[in-house]
Design a protein around this motif. Structure first.
Motif, PDB file in Angstrom:
ATOM      1  N   GLU A 182      12.257   8.434 -33.675  1.00 17.36           N
ATOM      2  CA  GLU A 182      13.543   8.778 -33.060  1.00 17.36           C
ATOM      3  C   GLU A 182      14.167   7.546 -32.406  1.00 17.36           C
ATOM      4  N   PHE A 183      13.349   6.711 -31.786  1.00 20.74           N
ATOM      5  CA  PHE A 183      13.811   5.453 -31.210  1.00 20.74           C
ATOM      6  C   PHE A 183      14.422   4.577 -32.307  1.00 20.74           C
ATOM      7  N   GLY A 184      13.756   4.540 -33.468  1.00 20.94           N
ATOM      8  CA  GLY A 184      14.256   3.746 -34.583  1.00 20.94           C
ATOM      9  C   GLY A 184      15.592   4.235 -35.109  1.00 20.94           C
ATOM     10  N   TRP A 185      15.775   5.564 -35.149  1.00 20.56           N
ATOM     11  CA  TRP A 185      17.048   6.096 -35.630  1.00 20.56           C
ATOM     12  C   TRP A 185      18.180   5.809 -34.659  1.00 20.56           C
ATOM     13  N   ARG A 186      17.893   5.882 -33.368  1.00 20.26           N
ATOM     14  CA  ARG A 186      18.938   5.523 -32.404  1.00 20.26           C
ATOM     15  C   ARG A 186      19.293   4.046 -32.517  1.00 20.26           C
ATOM     16  N   ALA A 187      18.275   3.211 -32.764  1.00 18.04           N
ATOM     17  CA  ALA A 187      18.538   1.784 -32.944  1.00 18.04           C
ATOM     18  C   ALA A 187      19.398   1.545 -34.182  1.00 18.04           C
ATOM     19  N   ARG A 188      19.071   2.242 -35.271  1.00 20.69           N
ATOM     20  CA  ARG A 188      19.846   2.083 -36.494  1.00 20.69           C
ATOM     21  C   ARG A 188      21.298   2.519 -36.275  1.00 20.69           C
ATOM     22  N   SER A 189      21.519   3.573 -35.503  1.00 22.33           N
ATOM     23  CA  SER A 189      22.884   4.052 -35.263  1.00 22.33           C
ATOM     24  C   SER A 189      23.705   3.033 -34.497  1.00 22.33           C
ATOM     25  N   LEU A 190      23.035   2.181 -33.721  1.00 23.54           N
ATOM     26  CA  LEU A 190      23.723   1.119 -32.973  1.00 23.54           C
ATOM     27  C   LEU A 190      23.704  -0.210 -33.723  1.00 23.54           C
ATOM     28  N   SER A 233      16.220  19.295 -22.085  1.00 26.85           N
ATOM     29  CA  SER A 233      17.196  18.230 -22.079  1.00 26.85           C
ATOM     30  C   SER A 233      16.492  16.895 -22.180  1.00 26.85           C
ATOM     31  N   ARG A 234      17.171  15.914 -22.775  1.00 23.17           N
ATOM     32  CA  ARG A 234      16.576  14.603 -22.927  1.00 23.17           C
ATOM     33  C   ARG A 234      16.416  13.951 -21.571  1.00 23.17           C
ATOM     34  N   TYR A 249      12.250   5.429 -24.567  1.00 23.78           N
ATOM     35  CA  TYR A 249      11.797   6.497 -25.459  1.00 23.78           C
ATOM     36  C   TYR A 249      12.182   7.859 -24.893  1.00 23.78           C
ATOM     37  N   ASP A 250      12.486   8.775 -25.790  1.00 25.00           N
ATOM     38  CA  ASP A 250      12.770  10.151 -25.409  1.00 25.00           C
ATOM     39  C   ASP A 250      11.440  10.848 -25.158  1.00 25.00           C
ATOM     40  N   VAL A 251      11.177  11.192 -23.905  1.00 28.61           N
ATOM     41  CA  VAL A 251       9.845  11.654 -23.504  1.00 28.61           C
ATOM     42  C   VAL A 251       9.532  13.077 -23.961  1.00 28.61           C
ATOM     43  N   ARG A 252      10.532  13.812 -24.460  1.00 30.36           N
ATOM     44  CA  ARG A 252      10.252  15.178 -24.916  1.00 30.36           C
ATOM     45  C   ARG A 252       9.276  15.207 -26.081  1.00 30.36           C
ATOM     46  N   TYR A 253       9.289  14.159 -26.891  1.00 29.82           N
ATOM     47  CA  TYR A 253       8.505  14.188 -28.123  1.00 29.82           C
ATOM     48  C   TYR A 253       6.994  14.134 -27.869  1.00 29.82           C
ATOM     49  N   THR A 254       6.583  13.583 -26.760  1.00 34.73           N
ATOM     50  CA  THR A 254       5.142  13.531 -26.469  1.00 34.73           C
ATOM     51  C   THR A 254       4.835  14.124 -25.098  1.00 34.73           C
ATOM     52  N   ALA A 255       5.698  14.999 -24.610  1.00 32.64           N
ATOM     53  CA  ALA A 255       5.530  15.571 -23.272  1.00 32.64           C
ATOM     54  C   ALA A 255       4.189  16.285 -23.145  1.00 32.64           C
ATOM     55  N   GLY A 256       3.507  16.021 -22.037  1.00 30.36           N
ATOM     56  CA  GLY A 256       2.235  16.675 -21.775  1.00 30.36           C
ATOM     57  C   GLY A 256       1.094  16.190 -22.637  1.00 30.36           C
ATOM     58  N   GLY A 257       1.276  15.050 -23.315  1.00 31.04           N
ATOM     59  CA  GLY A 257       0.211  14.514 -24.144  1.00 31.04           C
ATOM     60  C   GLY A 257       0.255  14.953 -25.589  1.00 31.04           C
ATOM     61  N   THR A 258       1.376  15.534 -26.050  1.00 31.37           N
ATOM     62  CA  THR A 258       1.503  15.893 -27.457  1.00 31.37           C
ATOM     63  C   THR A 258       1.753  14.631 -28.278  1.00 31.37           C
ATOM     64  N   PHE A 259       1.932  14.808 -29.584  1.00 33.72           N
ATOM     65  CA  PHE A 259       1.949  13.655 -30.482  1.00 33.72           C
ATOM     66  C   PHE A 259       3.178  13.672 -31.375  1.00 33.72           C
TER      67      PHE A 259
END
Length: 332
Positions: free
Chosen positions: A196-204, A328-329, A180-190
């Motif tokens: 985003e994980f699903g879209w990367r999976a779909r692209s592959l 950065s990711r 998972y890309d940790v920027r999306y919930t960094a510091g306990g955000t939601f």
């Protein structure tokens, strides 16, 4: 073990123990799976309670439970760390408010055996123990619509339906996607890390599968105030996702435009155009909605007003996300 259940948790000790108890009652023998609990900034004794849960007399006797206690880094980081601490070739992510049906693990193992290499999503109806309110009623309606939509024959599962409340994937596929890309919930955000994980999976071209037999029931105890914070965070996360994946933008609320209900669209656009005025105008609405939730009111009227509030809060989140510095990711 054949399967690793990864559960990130934050300040939900009692609910966590219920989830562990539901895993102890699985039709799959305990030796075939392991459980990793990641206590993400917990100060309520969740870690000690989870360790004690597998002892004789505990709510989950005999389960192989690994407990990690970390600073509050967010659900994406917690899930990545949980994967790193587990061994099994198949991963099942569960939220800490999901009560697993007795055959949940058996169903996930079965579908991966028959259709390997994909991401498997399941049904997440609202648990009857959830407090009565327009929030739980609205969520229940949404889960019913989602189940009917995704269960229809020949349905292509959208990437934005990849939700980690209940989701399984092989370890090799997870590692291929770099977690998972940790920027999306960094510091306990939601918000955003699972879509985003699903879209990367779909692209592959990784298959996305929906299995209605895989059921976990959500004990929805989120208050209106905490939900408001989540919606703002989701607005910021979607802005980040649209910047990184332009092809995804029109699938997100920020790109749906005229498809949104009128009140929600007006609230979103008004907040983006005049945030100070929108905050002032929305304050009494938010106060009334908080009162309605605390009183357990369930009228459809409150659900519609909640939609307007969502547009306002999402717009605030977009503005806050636009002001945040780029990062950065990274994975952790």
């Amino acid at each position: 073990p054949e399967l690793a259940v990864v559960i990130p948790t934050h300040q939900r000790r009692d609910l966590l123990l219920k989830v562990l108890a539901s895993l102890a009652g699985q039709t799959v023998e305990p030796a075939r799976f392991e459980v990793t609990v990641v206590c993400d900034g917990c100060t309520d004794g969740s870690g000690a309670a989870a360790r004690d849960a597998s002892r004789p007399g505990g709510p989950a006797p005999g389960l192989a439970i690994t407990v990690l206690e970390t600073e509050n880094s967010g659900a994406a980081t917690a899930r990545n760390r949980g994967v790193a601490a587990s061994r099994a070739p198949l991963l099942l992510f569960l939220d800490d408010d999901m009560i697993a049906a007795p055959d949940l693990l058996e169903v996930h193992l079965d579908i991966h055996r028959r259709r390997p290499g994909g991401i498997v999503l399941g049904a997440m109806p609202v648990h009857p123990d959830s407090p009565r309110s327009y929030l739980t009623r609205g969520l229940s309606r949404w889960t019913e619509r989602r189940n009917a939509r995704l269960s229809a024959p020949e349905t292509e599962i959208p990437a934005d339906e990849v939700l980690t409340g209940q989701m399984s994937v092989s370890r090799s596929t997870f590692e291929k996607l770099d977690g998972y890309d940790v920027r999306y919930t960094a510091g306990g955000t939601f918000g955003g890390e699972d879509v985003e994980f699903g879209w990367r999976a779909r692209s592959l071209e990784i298959p996305l599968l929906y299995e209605p037999r895989a059921v976990s029931r959500q004990v929805y105890r989120k208050t209106f105030r905490s939900l408001c914070e989540n919606i703002r965070h989701a607005g910021a996360a979607d802005l980040l996702m649209a910047a990184e994946h332009p092809e995804v933008a029109h699938h997100l609320m920020l790109g749906q435009g005229s498809e949104l209900p009128r009140g929600q669209r007006w609230a979103l656009n008004g907040t983006r155009a005049a945030p100070a005025l929108a905050r002032l105008a929305a304050a009494p609405l938010l106060a009334v909605l908080e009162l309605a939730e605390s009183r357990g009111w369930t009228s459809v009227f409150w659900e519609h007003l909640h939609g307007v509030a969502r547009g306002h809060l999402y717009g605030l989140g977009m503005l806050e996300g636009a002001r945040a510095p780029a990062a950065s990711r990274r994975t952790a």
